[in-house]
Design a protein around this motif. Structure first.
Motif, PDB file in Angstrom:
ATOM      1  N   GLN A 180       0.648  -1.504   0.168  1.00 30.58           N
ATOM      2  CA  GLN A 180       0.457   0.215  -0.080  1.00 30.58           C
ATOM      3  C   GLN A 180       0.784   1.083  -0.266  1.00 30.58           C
ATOM      4  OE1 GLN A 180      -2.944   0.791  -0.042  1.00 30.58           O
ATOM      5  NE2 GLN A 180      -3.298  -2.079  -0.610  1.00 30.58           N
ATOM      6  N   PRO A 181       0.410   2.577  -0.239  1.00 29.69           N
ATOM      7  CA  PRO A 181       1.331   3.905  -0.729  1.00 29.69           C
ATOM      8  C   PRO A 181       1.356   3.911   0.744  1.00 29.69           C
ATOM      9  CG  PRO A 181      -0.978   3.490  -1.574  1.00 29.69           C
ATOM     10  CD  PRO A 181      -0.839   2.233  -1.466  1.00 29.69           C
ATOM     11  N   VAL A 182       1.776   4.802   0.751  1.00 27.86           N
ATOM     12  CA  VAL A 182       2.797   5.754   2.502  1.00 27.86           C
ATOM     13  C   VAL A 182       1.371   6.318   2.139  1.00 27.86           C
ATOM     14  CG1 VAL A 182       3.957   7.367   3.570  1.00 27.86           C
ATOM     15  CG2 VAL A 182       4.857   5.510   2.635  1.00 27.86           C
ATOM     16  N   ALA A 183       1.306   6.901   1.113  1.00 27.35           N
ATOM     17  CA  ALA A 183      -0.001   8.499   1.906  1.00 27.35           C
ATOM     18  C   ALA A 183      -1.419   8.060   0.783  1.00 27.35           C
ATOM     19  CB  ALA A 183       0.465   9.792   0.762  1.00 27.35           C
ATOM     20  N   PRO A 184      -2.359   8.461   1.771  1.00 28.47           N
ATOM     21  CA  PRO A 184      -3.909   7.483   2.162  1.00 28.47           C
ATOM     22  C   PRO A 184      -4.054   8.984   0.510  1.00 28.47           C
ATOM     23  CG  PRO A 184      -3.541   9.718   3.843  1.00 28.47           C
ATOM     24  CD  PRO A 184      -2.568   8.895   3.444  1.00 28.47           C
ATOM     25  N   PRO A 185      -5.444   7.681   0.177  1.00 27.32           N
ATOM     26  CA  PRO A 185      -6.174   8.786  -1.345  1.00 27.32           C
ATOM     27  C   PRO A 185      -6.046  10.100  -0.958  1.00 27.32           C
ATOM     28  CG  PRO A 185      -6.431   6.551  -0.911  1.00 27.32           C
ATOM     29  CD  PRO A 185      -6.343   6.750   0.076  1.00 27.32           C
ATOM     30  N   PRO A 186      -6.378  11.113  -1.917  1.00 22.59           N
ATOM     31  CA  PRO A 186      -6.939  12.546  -1.147  1.00 22.59           C
ATOM     32  C   PRO A 186      -8.232  13.170  -0.913  1.00 22.59           C
ATOM     33  CG  PRO A 186      -5.787  12.351  -3.622  1.00 22.59           C
ATOM     34  CD  PRO A 186      -5.592  11.459  -2.964  1.00 22.59           C
ATOM     35  N   ILE A 187      -8.613  13.542  -0.071  1.00 19.90           N
ATOM     36  CA  ILE A 187     -10.109  13.862   0.032  1.00 19.90           C
ATOM     37  C   ILE A 187     -10.331  14.939  -0.339  1.00 19.90           C
ATOM     38  CG2 ILE A 187     -11.933  14.210   1.956  1.00 19.90           C
ATOM     39  CD1 ILE A 187     -10.425  11.707   3.487  1.00 19.90           C
ATOM     40  N   ASP A 188     -10.975  15.417  -0.735  1.00 20.40           N
ATOM     41  CA  ASP A 188     -12.279  16.764  -1.348  1.00 20.40           C
ATOM     42  C   ASP A 188     -12.837  17.253  -0.372  1.00 20.40           C
ATOM     43  OD1 ASP A 188     -12.981  18.831  -2.780  1.00 20.40           O
ATOM     44  OD2 ASP A 188     -13.302  18.501  -4.774  1.00 20.40           O
ATOM     45  N   TYR A 189     -12.448  18.112   0.162  1.00 22.89           N
ATOM     46  CA  TYR A 189     -13.163  18.779   1.313  1.00 22.89           C
ATOM     47  C   TYR A 189     -14.465  19.174   0.950  1.00 22.89           C
ATOM     48  CZ  TYR A 189     -10.630  15.303   4.453  1.00 22.89           C
ATOM     49  OH  TYR A 189      -9.410  15.043   5.389  1.00 22.89           O
ATOM     50  N   THR A 190     -14.063  20.241  -0.554  1.00 19.65           N
ATOM     51  CA  THR A 190     -15.465  21.631  -0.571  1.00 19.65           C
ATOM     52  C   THR A 190     -16.481  20.151  -1.638  1.00 19.65           C
ATOM     53  OG1 THR A 190     -14.010  20.751  -2.922  1.00 19.65           O
ATOM     54  CG2 THR A 190     -13.590  22.889  -2.096  1.00 19.65           C
TER      55      THR A 190
END
Length: 405
Positions: A180-190
């Protein structure tokens, strides 16, 4: 707020405004002038049994908004002038005075977190640790359980919030192990609308919270890791709200939320929360109703823990189930609980099968409690209520004797 939308009521010094145990309580009160003392006969752990309130403070909201019996009494210490707000006027209150509604919501959020912490400490003999470092421990738990999806989420969040933390190297190695990648999937908080697949983690306990969620479709499990075991706290369905405590009181998540099947959510963040409350009063009404129900349930759990006789705690749990389902307690009224002794024992926090004889003995001594084909029922709810009151009174007497000794 006193310009015709709400009724102004006055009570002389020494009057009872609300009475603990009174059923069908439809109004709550905001103090305009004077002082009020709020007391509880059925005390709970960690709660001041006597609270002094003044102008701007409120009381009676839990019973009014949850539509359960009063959990407190309020006595006028001076002549008082109060704003009386009924259950169905809460939306109007929000529109006319949003700060008051927000004050109630924030206070309830704080109170619920306090109750949850006490219940966890007393029930599981452990304290809630609000520490992002615990995200690594959560990841380790799921990793050892071979639940790579949840383990990866916890490790990724640990690295996101503590990139140079003491377990950063170990977290990266574990993520490599599960590919698994180190960074989590990005979340668009807008974006307000979110979709999650089955068993996908929405948020993890100890993770900083920035949104609350309303379930549009599907179900969500609320879980917590306690003593190296995953405990299922609740299963929420369409229309339910969760995650509100972290958003309102700026503290880490106290539990994890996991999708159970395909889930669609409406996400509300701190920046737009108050504006949305004012624009959509029904949202705040739903939220305060939910918080009131949860506080009522937590209060009943804490009061249950103060009953010294385990059979009393069993009887009280049965009565709480009746009250939770808003069944009227009248003479000769009956109720089928649709649970057996094993389920009841677990609800009380006792051990099955070791404590089963304790429940069976309670049933044999009280003929209005029945066990038929493995299911428990009651043939007279008033007698059940009297039994619980007797156990409570005995516990209070025992506590006073113990205090004097």
């Amino acid at each position: 707020m006193s310009n015709g939308f709400f009724q102004i009521v006055n009570y002389p010094k020494g009057s009872y405004v609300i009475v603990e145990g009174k059923k069908e309580a439809h109004n709550f009160f905001i103090i305009r002038q004077g002082k009020v003392r709020v007391t509880r006969e059925n005390q709970v752990v960690g709660e001041d049994p006597n609270q002094l309130l003044g102008p701007g403070d409120f009381f009676g909201v839990v019973a009014a908004m949850s539509q359960h019996a009063q959990i407190e009494s309020a006595i006028a210490l001076t002549d008082v002038s109060l704003i009386q707000v009924s259950y169905d006027q809460f939306g109007t209150l929000i529109q006319k005075n949003t700060p008051v509604a927000m004050k109630i919501i924030r206070y309830f959020s704080m109170k619920l977190r306090q109750f949850d912490s006490t219940i966890t400490r007393l029930s599981f003999r452990t304290a809630i640790e609000e520490d992002p470092n615990q995200l690594f421990a959560i990841g380790e738990y799921y990793f050892n359980q071979k639940n790579t999806l949840h383990a990866a989420y916890a490790f990724q969040k640990y690295l996101q919030y503590l990139p140079n933390g003491q377990f950063a190297t170990q977290a990266k190695l574990k993520l490599q192990t599960v590919n698994q990648p180190v960074a989590p999937p990005p979340i668009d908080y807008t974006k307000f609308n979110r979709s999650y697949g089955d068993n996908e983690m929405i948020f993890c306990e100890h993770e900083p919270g920035r949104e609350l969620y309303i379930i549009q479709h599907g179900r969500v499990k609320i879980t917590k890791i306690v003593d190296s075991n995953e405990v299922l706290l609740a299963v929420l369905q369409s229309g339910d709200i969760f995650g509100e405590m972290a958003l309102l009181d700026n503290k880490p998540r106290s539990a994890s939320a996991i999708a159970w099947g395909e889930v669609q959510l409406l996400a509300i963040n701190k920046a737009n929360f108050e504006g949305m409350v004012k624009a959509q009063p029904q949202l705040a009404t739903r939220l305060i109703t939910l918080l009131s129900e949860r506080i009522w349930t937590a209060y009943k759990q804490l009061a249950n823990l103060l009953i010294s006789d385990p059979q009393g705690r069993v009887a009280d749990t049965l009565l709480t189930l009746v009250e939770k389902n808003r069944v009227k307690v009248i003479p000769k009224s009956t109720y089928n609980f649709e649970i057996g002794t094993k389920d009841l024992i677990k609800m009380v926090g006792l051990t099955y099968p070791k404590d089963e004889n304790l429940v069976l003995d309670l049933i044999s001594k009280n003929k209005f409690i029945k066990l038929d084909q493995g299911k428990i029922s009651c043939t007279d709810l008033v007698e059940l209520e009297k039994l619980v009151q007797a156990f409570r009174k005995k516990s209070q007497i025992d506590a006073k004797i113990k205090k004097r000794a």
